[in-house]
Design a protein around this motif. Structure first.
Motif, PDB file in Angstrom:
ATOM      1  N   VAL A 166       3.059   3.917   2.809  1.00  0.00           N
ATOM      2  CA  VAL A 166       3.430   5.101   3.573  1.00  0.00           C
ATOM      3  C   VAL A 166       3.415   4.819   5.065  1.00  0.00           C
ATOM      4  N   ILE A 167       2.449   4.055   5.566  1.00  0.00           N
ATOM      5  CA  ILE A 167       2.310   3.788   6.991  1.00  0.00           C
ATOM      6  C   ILE A 167       2.605   2.315   7.250  1.00  0.00           C
ATOM      7  N   THR A 168       3.499   2.056   8.226  1.00  0.00           N
ATOM      8  CA  THR A 168       3.864   0.684   8.547  1.00  0.00           C
ATOM      9  C   THR A 168       2.828   0.066   9.482  1.00  0.00           C
ATOM     10  N   GLN A 169       2.942  -1.227   9.706  1.00  0.00           N
ATOM     11  CA  GLN A 169       1.990  -1.939  10.562  1.00  0.00           C
ATOM     12  C   GLN A 169       2.088  -1.457  12.012  1.00  0.00           C
ATOM     13  N   GLU A 170       3.297  -1.159  12.493  1.00  0.00           N
ATOM     14  CA  GLU A 170       3.457  -0.683  13.865  1.00  0.00           C
ATOM     15  C   GLU A 170       2.774   0.663  14.065  1.00  0.00           C
ATOM     16  N   GLU A 171       2.883   1.548  13.081  1.00  0.00           N
ATOM     17  CA  GLU A 171       2.232   2.848  13.176  1.00  0.00           C
ATOM     18  C   GLU A 171       0.718   2.704  13.153  1.00  0.00           C
ATOM     19  N   LYS A 172       0.217   1.718  12.419  1.00  0.00           N
ATOM     20  CA  LYS A 172      -1.224   1.483  12.384  1.00  0.00           C
ATOM     21  C   LYS A 172      -1.742   1.106  13.759  1.00  0.00           C
ATOM     22  N   GLU A 173      -0.997   0.267  14.469  1.00  0.00           N
ATOM     23  CA  GLU A 173      -1.438  -0.173  15.782  1.00  0.00           C
ATOM     24  C   GLU A 173      -1.307   0.939  16.822  1.00  0.00           C
ATOM     25  N   GLU A 174      -0.259   1.754  16.720  1.00  0.00           N
ATOM     26  CA  GLU A 174      -0.022   2.793  17.711  1.00  0.00           C
ATOM     27  C   GLU A 174      -0.923   3.999  17.515  1.00  0.00           C
ATOM     28  N   ASN A 175      -1.070   4.472  16.302  1.00  0.00           N
ATOM     29  CA  ASN A 175      -1.717   5.747  16.035  1.00  0.00           C
ATOM     30  C   ASN A 175      -3.016   5.613  15.260  1.00  0.00           C
ATOM     31  N   SER A 176      -3.777   4.583  15.520  1.00  0.00           N
ATOM     32  CA  SER A 176      -4.985   4.372  14.723  1.00  0.00           C
ATOM     33  C   SER A 176      -6.050   5.425  14.986  1.00  0.00           C
ATOM     34  N   GLY A 177      -5.948   6.177  16.064  1.00  0.00           N
ATOM     35  CA  GLY A 177      -6.939   7.204  16.359  1.00  0.00           C
ATOM     36  C   GLY A 177      -6.492   8.605  16.033  1.00  0.00           C
ATOM     37  N   SER A 178      -5.253   8.764  15.562  1.00  0.00           N
ATOM     38  CA  SER A 178      -4.760  10.106  15.276  1.00  0.00           C
ATOM     39  C   SER A 178      -5.460  10.682  14.050  1.00  0.00           C
ATOM     40  N   VAL A 179      -5.472  11.981  13.983  1.00  0.00           N
ATOM     41  CA  VAL A 179      -6.134  12.665  12.870  1.00  0.00           C
ATOM     42  C   VAL A 179      -5.445  12.314  11.559  1.00  0.00           C
ATOM     43  N   GLU A 180      -4.129  12.270  11.572  1.00  0.00           N
ATOM     44  CA  GLU A 180      -3.398  11.963  10.349  1.00  0.00           C
ATOM     45  C   GLU A 180      -3.742  10.571   9.826  1.00  0.00           C
ATOM     46  N   PHE A 181      -3.828   9.611  10.727  1.00  0.00           N
ATOM     47  CA  PHE A 181      -4.147   8.252  10.312  1.00  0.00           C
ATOM     48  C   PHE A 181      -5.564   8.171   9.747  1.00  0.00           C
ATOM     49  N   GLN A 182      -6.509   8.851  10.390  1.00  0.00           N
ATOM     50  CA  GLN A 182      -7.883   8.833   9.906  1.00  0.00           C
ATOM     51  C   GLN A 182      -7.982   9.480   8.534  1.00  0.00           C
ATOM     52  N   VAL A 183      -7.269  10.588   8.328  1.00  0.00           N
ATOM     53  CA  VAL A 183      -7.267  11.240   7.013  1.00  0.00           C
ATOM     54  C   VAL A 183      -6.634  10.321   5.984  1.00  0.00           C
ATOM     55  N   PHE A 184      -5.583   9.604   6.365  1.00  0.00           N
ATOM     56  CA  PHE A 184      -4.939   8.651   5.464  1.00  0.00           C
ATOM     57  C   PHE A 184      -5.923   7.565   5.029  1.00  0.00           C
ATOM     58  N   ILE A 185      -6.662   7.012   5.982  1.00  0.00           N
ATOM     59  CA  ILE A 185      -7.630   5.955   5.661  1.00  0.00           C
ATOM     60  C   ILE A 185      -8.730   6.492   4.748  1.00  0.00           C
ATOM     61  N   PHE A 186      -9.252   7.687   5.071  1.00  0.00           N
ATOM     62  CA  PHE A 186     -10.288   8.273   4.220  1.00  0.00           C
ATOM     63  C   PHE A 186      -9.758   8.550   2.820  1.00  0.00           C
ATOM     64  N   THR A 187      -8.521   8.995   2.709  1.00  0.00           N
ATOM     65  CA  THR A 187      -7.939   9.280   1.397  1.00  0.00           C
ATOM     66  C   THR A 187      -7.805   8.007   0.574  1.00  0.00           C
ATOM     67  N   SER A 188      -7.396   6.916   1.212  1.00  0.00           N
ATOM     68  CA  SER A 188      -7.285   5.663   0.463  1.00  0.00           C
ATOM     69  C   SER A 188      -8.659   5.166   0.015  1.00  0.00           C
ATOM     70  N   LYS A 189      -9.683   5.335   0.872  1.00  0.00           N
ATOM     71  CA  LYS A 189     -11.043   4.948   0.470  1.00  0.00           C
ATOM     72  C   LYS A 189     -11.549   5.820  -0.666  1.00  0.00           C
ATOM     73  N   ILE A 190     -11.239   7.111  -0.619  1.00  0.00           N
ATOM     74  CA  ILE A 190     -11.671   8.040  -1.669  1.00  0.00           C
ATOM     75  C   ILE A 190     -11.048   7.651  -3.001  1.00  0.00           C
ATOM     76  N   ARG A 191      -9.771   7.311  -2.980  1.00  0.00           N
ATOM     77  CA  ARG A 191      -9.110   6.943  -4.241  1.00  0.00           C
ATOM     78  C   ARG A 191      -9.652   5.642  -4.801  1.00  0.00           C
ATOM     79  N   LYS A 192      -9.982   4.688  -3.922  1.00  0.00           N
ATOM     80  CA  LYS A 192     -10.585   3.431  -4.397  1.00  0.00           C
ATOM     81  C   LYS A 192     -11.958   3.685  -5.006  1.00  0.00           C
TER      82      LYS A 192
END
Length: 90
Positions: free
Chosen positions: A9-35
């Motif tokens: 869903v998120i490309t490498q460029e978006e990871k570098e640009e928006n790593s502090g955005s709320v959406e990105f943080q929720v995305f990371i937490f969601t992937s950890k929750i599913r794992k």
């Protein structure tokens, strides 16, 4: 263990640009929750992982509450994109 389908869903460029955005943080937490959820299906008595899952769920819930108060449109878009249920209201 189940592979995470959210990685594309998120490309490498978006990871570098928006790593502090709320959406990105929720995305990371969601992937950890599913794992962790798939891990706990196999290892039901792993209580430390259960505790970690609860902590991550709380952090994600606080971020989603913040986003819903600040920008409802971004909140609903994110909820649809990540396929997350609405929280229960009391």
């Amino acid at each position: 263990m189940v592979k995470n389908s959210l990685i594309s869903v998120i490309t490498q460029e978006e990871k570098e640009e928006n790593s502090g955005s709320v959406e990105f943080q929720v995305f990371i937490f969601t992937s950890k929750i599913r794992k962790l959820t798939s891990h706990l299906e196999l290892h039901k008595r792993d209580f430390l992982s259960q505790r970690g899952l609860r902590i991550i769920l709380g952090k994600r819930q606080r971020l989603l509450t913040y986003l819903s108060k600040k920008n409802k449109a971004r909140y609903t878009k994110l909820m649809d994109q990540l396929d997350i249920r609405e929280p229960k209201t009391r």
